[in-house]
Design an enzyme around this catalytic site. Structure first.
Site, PDB file in Angstrom:
ATOM      1  N   ASP A 138       4.835 -13.573   7.177  1.00 59.05           N
ATOM      2  CA  ASP A 138       4.717 -12.389   6.303  1.00 59.05           C
ATOM      3  C   ASP A 138       4.042 -12.807   4.988  1.00 59.05           C
ATOM      4  OD1 ASP A 138       5.059 -10.203   4.639  1.00 59.05           O
ATOM      5  OD2 ASP A 138       7.238 -10.128   4.782  1.00 59.05           O
ATOM      6  N   LYS A 166       7.998  -8.097  -9.458  1.00 57.11           N
ATOM      7  CA  LYS A 166       8.743  -8.983  -8.545  1.00 57.11           C
ATOM      8  C   LYS A 166       8.498 -10.456  -8.877  1.00 57.11           C
ATOM      9  CE  LYS A 166       9.441  -8.916  -3.497  1.00 57.11           C
ATOM     10  NZ  LYS A 166       9.018  -8.178  -2.301  1.00 57.11           N
ATOM     11  N   GLU A 197      12.942  -9.730   4.372  1.00 58.35           N
ATOM     12  CA  GLU A 197      11.732  -9.020   4.826  1.00 58.35           C
ATOM     13  C   GLU A 197      11.297  -9.434   6.241  1.00 58.35           C
ATOM     14  OE1 GLU A 197       9.162  -9.525   1.418  1.00 58.35           O
ATOM     15  OE2 GLU A 197      10.476  -8.284   0.215  1.00 58.35           O
ATOM     16  N   ASP A 205      11.439  -0.881   1.220  1.00 56.53           N
ATOM     17  CA  ASP A 205      10.707  -2.154   1.067  1.00 56.53           C
ATOM     18  C   ASP A 205      10.194  -2.178  -0.372  1.00 56.53           C
ATOM     19  OD1 ASP A 205       8.975  -4.293   1.041  1.00 56.53           O
ATOM     20  OD2 ASP A 205       7.541  -3.450   2.464  1.00 56.53           O
TER      21      ASP A 205
HETATM   22  N1  ATP Z   1      -7.908  -5.413   4.231  1.00 59.09           N
HETATM   23  C1  ATP Z   1      -7.299  -6.317   3.471  1.00 59.09           C
HETATM   24  N2  ATP Z   1      -7.784  -7.575   3.390  1.00 59.09           N
HETATM   25  C2  ATP Z   1      -7.194  -8.503   2.594  1.00 59.09           C
HETATM   26  N3  ATP Z   1      -6.109  -8.255   1.865  1.00 59.09           N
HETATM   27  C3  ATP Z   1      -5.572  -7.024   1.906  1.00 59.09           C
HETATM   28  C4  ATP Z   1      -6.129  -5.999   2.714  1.00 59.09           C
HETATM   29  N4  ATP Z   1      -5.395  -4.869   2.538  1.00 59.09           N
HETATM   30  C5  ATP Z   1      -4.422  -5.185   1.665  1.00 59.09           C
HETATM   31  N5  ATP Z   1      -4.517  -6.467   1.282  1.00 59.09           N
HETATM   32  C6  ATP Z   1      -3.683  -7.182   0.310  1.00 59.09           C
HETATM   33  O1  ATP Z   1      -2.336  -7.128   0.729  1.00 59.09           O
HETATM   34  C7  ATP Z   1      -1.494  -7.225  -0.416  1.00 59.09           C
HETATM   35  C8  ATP Z   1      -0.447  -6.152  -0.347  1.00 59.09           C
HETATM   36  O2  ATP Z   1       0.254  -6.321   0.832  1.00 59.09           O
HETATM   37  P1  ATP Z   1       1.724  -5.723   1.008  1.00 59.09           P
HETATM   38  O3  ATP Z   1       1.707  -4.274   0.717  1.00 59.09           O
HETATM   39  O4  ATP Z   1       2.207  -6.179   2.331  1.00 59.09           O
HETATM   40  O5  ATP Z   1       2.454  -6.519  -0.165  1.00 59.09           O
HETATM   41  P2  ATP Z   1       3.891  -6.279  -0.777  1.00 59.09           P
HETATM   42  O6  ATP Z   1       4.831  -5.935   0.328  1.00 59.09           O
HETATM   43  O7  ATP Z   1       3.793  -5.330  -1.897  1.00 59.09           O
HETATM   44  O8  ATP Z   1       4.191  -7.723  -1.370  1.00 59.09           O
HETATM   45  P3  ATP Z   1       5.368  -8.777  -1.099  1.00 59.09           P
HETATM   46  O9  ATP Z   1       5.873  -8.550   0.292  1.00 59.09           O
HETATM   47  O10 ATP Z   1       4.704 -10.096  -1.257  1.00 59.09           O
HETATM   48  O11 ATP Z   1       6.382  -8.509  -2.142  1.00 59.09           O
HETATM   49  C9  ATP Z   1      -2.385  -7.055  -1.632  1.00 59.09           C
HETATM   50  O12 ATP Z   1      -2.598  -8.316  -2.230  1.00 59.09           O
HETATM   51  C10 ATP Z   1      -3.668  -6.512  -1.048  1.00 59.09           C
HETATM   52  O13 ATP Z   1      -4.791  -6.864  -1.809  1.00 59.09           O
HETATM   53 MG    MG Z   2       6.025  -7.052   1.625  1.00 62.20          MG
END
Ligand code: ATP
Ligand code: MG
Length: 477
Positions: A200, A71, A176, A9
């Protein structure tokens, strides 16, 4: 024995690697025992490249060399308005290449070097490959990589090229939300026809997809999304609020310093996360404004929700439009699956549940890992390694963005050849009429997008037809 295939991922904020072997999926930790790796690259002034959590920590001393959210840059032109919006908040410098692509500047060993988003992706993927190989004690060359369902052709191409440069053969780019649905259907096997919706919301992108499972087939019924909508934008709302307070109440402009910009963004992200579990928080800013060594900005959950409401509502509008345009009724959806870190925000959960008239939501235990696990399941289905034997599910996808060409050579109307939402694979027949030339070759441009003015859609390439029967004999008659 045949090669193992892993699932990756590749997230805006975090990346995660997973492997399915001997009947179960497991997360492969990085070299520092982290189950997820921040998608962060720090170029230290002495030439070192540090990935993930350590890179985040080291970049505190030189924020302009800490690169993240690649990204958001991938597959975009430098003058893309969406890209320009993101640039305002990055502490690192981005300039245009001669062909109008973004290049990130970092200073190492007193020299400025410029990196394309593809090169940055390659650096990150190489690190993930190295961690995985160390963990499994074997060479890993094959992977399934996830991408937002709403990624366009250019964004997918850059992802594939970067993976190739990192030494991977990519067996599939998996959407995704489909990855998340795969995990759900593996855990909840049913022989009956079952419809689910995946919402998502991650760090940088939003995807929604409706999927239907019938026996061993998963059909994606519709997808929609926004590749510039995620936790980053929620943080930006808070950041603008903090900037405003610093300017009006303390006469200080934090935007002039990349160090301040990065520090404040991290503080805002922390405050946002806190507000997912508590009713109020305080953002403390030490040593930034000389006359005010300790600044405290308090923030309640209600204030946070009012500031970010327009973003949350935008996701519901996209979801609503996705269902409407595909003529799928809310009531026909049996399961609503939430994934992505931003779905931890209670207000988002409430809005989604309210939209479905109070329906209970299915929250993955670890919403940050489910997409990687889905990629690992898909990887196992494509693997020939006997340790990765798995019951296969056949996934039928849809086209996320329409494909077309010019309707008439004198105007710029897009003639849609394949409409978005069409089941893939598909084929189409189109008759081009060209009586003005006796040439035996013929070219036409292909575009991707939904706008009627084809110049506002994304140019994909030009098709050259040769050995076309000349129109001249007909004209002479
Ligand atoms: N407890 C929480 N409350 C609010 N937001 C949160 C919390 N924990 C994580 N996040 C937010 O979730 C986001 C990261 O999520 P995730 O790891 O799913 O993203 P990603 O897979 O890297 O991004 P994308 O799928 O959009 O490319 C960040 O913006 C983070 O600040
Ligand atoms: Mg993601």
């Amino acid at each position: 024995m045949d090669d193992l295939v892993i699932g990756i991922d590749l997230g805006t904020t975090n990346s995660c690697v997973s492997l399915y072997t001997e009947g179960k999926t497991k997360i492969l930790e990085n070299a520092f025992d982290g189950r997820i790796t921040p998608s962060f690259i720090y170029f230290s002034p002495d030439g070192e490249i540090v990935i993930g959590e350590h890179g985040v920590k080291m970049s505190v001393h030189k924020p302009e060399n800490g690169i993240y959210e690649m990204k958001r840059l991938v597959g975009r032109q430098f003058d893309d308005p969406e890209l320009q919006k993101s640039l305002k908040y990055f502490p690192f410098k981005v300039t245009a290449s001669p062909s109008n692509l973004p290049l990130v500047s970092v200073k190492q060993k007193s020299a400025i070097c410029k990196k394309s988003p593809q090169e940055l992706y390659t650096v990150l993927l190489k690190a993930l490959k190295k961690y995985t190989e160390a963990k499994l004690e074997e060479t890993i060359n094959k992977a399934v990589i996830t991408v937002p369902a709403y990624f366009n052709v250019a964004q997918k191409e850059v992802t594939l090229e970067a993976a190739k440069d990192a030494g991977f053969t990519v067996l599939k780019l998996l959407n995704e939300p489909t990855a998340a649905a795969l995990v759900y259907y593996f855990e909840n096997d049913t022989d009956k026809t079952h419809r689910s919706l995946v919402y998502d919301l991650g760090g940088g992108t939003f995807d929604v997809a409706v999927l239907e499972k019938r026996f061993e087939n998963i059909q994606v019924l519709c997808v929609a999304g926004d590749t510039q909508l995620g936790g980053h934008d929620i943080d930006t709302c808070l950041l603008n609020y903090v900037y405003r307070i610093l300017r009006t109440q303390y006469g200080y402009d934090p935007e002039a310093s990349s160090d301040d910009k990065r520090r404040l963004r991290l503080k805002c992200e922390d405050a946002k996360k806190e507000l997912s579990t508590v009713e109020s928080t305080v953002i403390t800013i030490n040593g930034m404004v000389s006359k005010h060594p300790k600044i405290k900005i308090s923030l309640t959950k209600d204030e946070f929700e009012a500031m970010t409401d327009h973003l949350f509502k935008k996701t519901i509008d996209i979801l609503d439009e996705c269902l409407r345009s595909s003529k799928i009724s809310k009531r026909s959806i049996q399961e609503i699956i939430l994934c992505g870190g931003s779905t931890r925000i209670p207000k988002i959960q409430k809005l989604v549940s309210d939209y479905f008239d109070g329906k209970q939501l299915n929250k993955f235990v670890n919403t940050s890992e489910c997409v990687a696990e889905g990629a690992a399941l898909q990887a196992a289905m494509l693997s020939t390694n006997r340790k990765q034997k798995i019951d296969e599910l056949r996934i039928v996808n849809v086209l996320p963005l329409s494909i077309g060409t010019w309707g008439h050579s004198l105007c710029h109307d897009m003639s849609f050849l394949i409409k978005r939402g069409t089941k893939l694979p598909t084929s189409v027949t189109h008759v081009f009429v060209n009586t003005e030339t006796d040439e035996t070759t013929f070219t036409f441009d292909i575009y991707e997008g939904e706008r009627l003015d084809l110049r506002k859609n994304r140019y994909l390439g030009t098709v050259l037809l040769t050995d076309v029967e000349s129109a001249a004999p007909f004209q002479k008659k």
